[in-house]
Write a protein that holds these residues in place. Structure first.
Motif, mmCIF file in Angstrom:
data_model
loop_
_atom_site.group_PDB
_atom_site.id
_atom_site.type_symbol
_atom_site.label_atom_id
_atom_site.label_comp_id
_atom_site.label_asym_id
_atom_site.label_seq_id
_atom_site.Cartn_x
_atom_site.Cartn_y
_atom_site.Cartn_z
ATOM 1 N N LEU A 200 20.890 -19.411 0.847
ATOM 2 C CA LEU A 200 21.665 -18.625 -0.230
ATOM 3 C C LEU A 200 23.063 -19.309 -0.444
ATOM 4 C CD1 LEU A 200 20.699 -15.019 0.879
ATOM 5 C CD2 LEU A 200 19.672 -16.420 -1.000
ATOM 6 N N ALA A 201 23.666 -20.106 0.676
ATOM 7 C CA ALA A 201 25.013 -20.496 0.688
ATOM 8 C C ALA A 201 25.017 -21.831 -0.232
ATOM 9 C CB ALA A 201 25.781 -20.798 2.086
ATOM 10 N N SER A 202 23.790 -22.483 -0.034
ATOM 11 C CA SER A 202 23.852 -23.947 -0.694
ATOM 12 C C SER A 202 23.458 -23.521 -2.282
ATOM 13 C CB SER A 202 22.529 -24.588 0.016
ATOM 14 O OG SER A 202 21.189 -23.923 -0.467
ATOM 15 N N LEU B 170 15.098 -16.713 -3.841
ATOM 16 C CA LEU B 170 16.079 -16.198 -4.677
ATOM 17 C C LEU B 170 16.831 -17.422 -5.254
ATOM 18 C CD1 LEU B 170 16.587 -13.035 -5.245
ATOM 19 C CD2 LEU B 170 18.109 -12.977 -3.468
ATOM 20 N N SER B 171 16.297 -17.660 -6.311
ATOM 21 C CA SER B 171 16.898 -19.129 -6.802
ATOM 22 C C SER B 171 16.395 -19.328 -8.226
ATOM 23 C CB SER B 171 16.367 -20.175 -5.870
ATOM 24 O OG SER B 171 16.892 -21.563 -6.730
ATOM 25 N N VAL C 57 22.452 -13.467 -5.526
ATOM 26 C CA VAL C 57 22.646 -14.097 -4.486
ATOM 27 C C VAL C 57 23.838 -13.805 -3.390
ATOM 28 C CG1 VAL C 57 22.925 -16.518 -3.585
ATOM 29 C CG2 VAL C 57 21.458 -16.183 -5.657
ATOM 30 N N THR C 58 24.910 -13.100 -3.870
ATOM 31 C CA THR C 58 26.031 -12.646 -3.157
ATOM 32 C C THR C 58 25.520 -11.482 -2.428
ATOM 33 O OG1 THR C 58 27.371 -14.067 -4.644
ATOM 34 C CG2 THR C 58 28.349 -12.293 -3.058
ATOM 35 N N SER C 59 24.946 -10.712 -3.118
ATOM 36 C CA SER C 59 24.646 -9.313 -2.671
ATOM 37 C C SER C 59 23.698 -9.318 -1.302
ATOM 38 C CB SER C 59 24.145 -8.335 -3.472
ATOM 39 O OG SER C 59 22.891 -8.854 -4.217
ATOM 40 N N CYS C 60 22.462 -10.386 -1.593
ATOM 41 C CA CYS C 60 21.713 -10.547 -0.669
ATOM 42 C C CYS C 60 22.355 -11.342 0.668
ATOM 43 C CB CYS C 60 20.615 -11.565 -0.977
ATOM 44 S SG CYS C 60 19.354 -11.846 0.058
#
Length: 594
Positions: A505-507, A457-458, A470-473
């Protein structure tokens, strides 16, 4: 009821000899007409006394038949007439002398009358017990008239020395002797028969013996605890022998009826009956019919007592794929019981794949019969494809034995080849990952789904991957992590997978780094009371410290947790703009001795 219906009407008192002759006649009729067994009581018994009388005789015939062979006529030579050879003892199927009472699995050159009555009695015993259970036997007092007696016979003298079971009422005494008879048959079935036909006889008698034990335990729950060790031992002996598959279904019925009463674990039985047998014996029409009949007769009980029953529908469908015309009517009744919220979609696709499953089963049988083709030889292309590692995954999926499995292992390869699928199916993947019940029931698949969400997811894999996605995941996985660590003891594998996915995801969205760093700092402070063992603590804390150290430097975390494709699959030896290829060619030329 009329004589033309295959039944004899008795409206008068009958003597013992007449009763025995009549019983033999009825038994022969029943051997070809099981459906008239319920009429026996009505035929023989205008009054309940006749039921009791015949049940007393059944006890004697079953338990006290002679263990000596019947008389055999022998030629006495040319000058003498025929004489009767001295009878010897009956023997077991393995040739040993019979050390216990006579049963249908005893061998003799000639049978005596009471031995023939023993055989007849066993052939009718299960149906008689069912009928007798539904007949009122009036006064069950244990008076002197309840004793079984055959005046002046050897049977009466032997039976007169029986144990305390003599004090039981006729119905209970017949039930007790039936129980002992079936236990004796199960013991005899463990002997190695000298003839192949006797081996088949052992299997047939085992089927009947387990069914009789099941019926006895249904009538008297107190017998369950006595019967279970014997039946459990029998299952342990036969579950790996596919030639005894027809015996396992009566054992499964016994477990289904009495497993809860005895508080035993029946999972191994259902795995064998619904998983292994259909997968290995799908081409056995008898087993297919018996299995489907078992399911049809016990659908409600299976749903309530065997929650994993629907989990084995891929194996059960192999019967249908192999013999569709003969089993369609059975599956019309069975399929609705296999449909649940968790199996509906996969079951639909499995039904659509039935032609492919039929082809795969055919190849499976042919693969076992034909040798592997030699290199350069003319092998069958379909068999070569079945044996090819490139297609093995597809065939394993078609031939899978359980629902929801062989796909979790291919998910990683599929997403690696087509990373855009993660964005295309993000809604379904997030819905699956956000359901905590999937962690316990499908841990392998769950950890793989979490991994592909964090990995692919990128924007480096798909330009459609937005910050909102990305935020919802991240929020969905974060909620799951907090839920499983605040209640219960989650698997360290699942926790570390969630931590890694959240860090990845945070990166990619630096606003999320403080949220995951807060949880990681709690791990460093020792807030891991939900870990089950010291090894789990070490695994989780070590992963947490590594991720926490990376996220302190966001740019480093991005390059480590989401490396560019050149770093993961370098091809510098083919890069025309790099100096490595010319140097390699020069070195090759210098070392070439041609």
């Amino acid at each position: 009821m009329h004589e033309g219906d295959g039944c004899d009407v008795v409206s008068r008192e009958i003597g013992e000899e007449e009763l025995q002759k009549f019983y033999c006649r009825i038994t022969k009729q029943l051997m070809g007409k099981e459906h008239v067994c319920v009429c026996v009581c009505v035929c023989v018994c205008v009054c309940v006394d006749h039921v009791t009388l015949l049940s007393k005789r059944l006890v004697d015939w079953l338990r006290y038949a002679s263990v000596q062979q019947g008389g055999v006529a022998s030629s006495g030579g040319f000058f003498t007439g025929p004489r009767i050879r001295q009878p010897g003892p009956v023997v077991e199927l393995d040739g040993c002398v019979c050390g216990d009472f006579f049963t249908v699995l005893c061998v003799s050159q000639a049978f005596s009358d009471d031995q023939w009555m023993n055989l007849y009695s066993f052939s009718l015993l299960r149906h008689w017990l069912i009928t007798y259970h539904n007949v009122t036997d009036g006064n069950n007092s244990t008076d002197a008239d309840d004793r079984s007696e055959v005046d002046g016979s050897v049977v009466s003298m032997v039976s007169a020395t029986s144990s305390s079971s003599r004090l039981l009422p006729p119905k209970e005494r017949l039930r007790e002797k039936s129980f002992q008879y079936c236990q004796r048959l199960i013991e005899q079935s463990d002997r190695k028969a000298l003839k192949r036909t006797d081996t088949e006889l052992q299997k047939a008698c085992l089927v009947e013996a387990v069914r009789i034990l099941d019926g006895v335990c249904v009538e008297d729950a107190g017998c369950v605890y006595r019967a279970f060790p014997c039946v459990k031992s029998l299952f342990g002996r036969l579950n790996s022998d596919l030639s005894c598959s027809r015996v396992l279904l009566p054992i499964a019925q016994f477990y289904l009826n009495h497993g809860e009463t005895a508080a035993v674990d029946s999972e191994c039985v259902w795995r064998c009956v619904f998983g292994v047998l259909p997968a290995e014996c799908f081409n056995d029409p008898y087993l297919a019919h018996e299995t489907l009949s078992f399911i049809r007769a016990n659908q409600l009980q299976l749903h309530s007592s065997v929650p994993l029953y629907t989990h084995y529908f891929p194996s059960l469908l192999k019967f249908l794929a192999w013999d569709s015309p003969g089993l369609v009517s059975d599956y019309v009744d069975v399929l609705p019981s296999l449909v649940t919220a968790g199996t509906a979609v996969e079951l639909l696709h499995s039904l659509l794949d039935l032609p492919c499953l039929t082809a795969a089963l055919t190849l499976q049988l042919r693969s076992a019969c034909f040798p592997v083709s030699e290199p350069g030889g003319r092998g069958l292309s379909s068999l070569e494809a079945f044996r090819s590692p490139a297609h093995r995954g597809l065939f394993l999926f078609l031939l899978r034995g359980e629902a929801g499995s062989v796909f979790s292992h291919h998910l990683l390869k599929l997403c690696k080849l087509h990373p855009s699928l993660v964005v295309d199916q993000s809604r379904e993947l997030l819905e699956f990952a956000g359901t905590t019940t999937n962690i316990h029931s499908k841990e392998d698949l769950y950890t793989h789904v979490v991994w592909v969400l964090g990995e692919y997811l990128s924007v480096s894999f798909d330009s459609r991957c937005s910050v909102d996605l990305v935020t919802s995941c991240f929020e969905a996985l974060e909620a799951v992590l907090f839920e499983i660590t605040s209640s219960g003891s989650p698997s360290p594998r699942v926790v570390t997978s969630l931590l890694s996915a959240l860090a990845k995801l945070a990166s990619r969205s630096h606003d999320l780094i403080p949220r995951v760093s807060l949880f990681l700092s709690k791990l460093r402070s020792g807030a891991v009371s939900w870990c089950g063992s010291e090894e789990d603590v070490v695994a989780v804390v070590t992963r947490g410290e590594e991720l926490w150290s990376l996220l302190k430097l966001p740019s480093v975390a991005l390059s480590v947790l989401t490396p560019p494709s050149l770093a993961t699959s370098p091809r510098w030896h083919r890069d025309a703009n790099a100096t490595l290829p010319p140097r390699l060619r020069t070195l090759t030329g210098l070392t070439d001795t041609r």
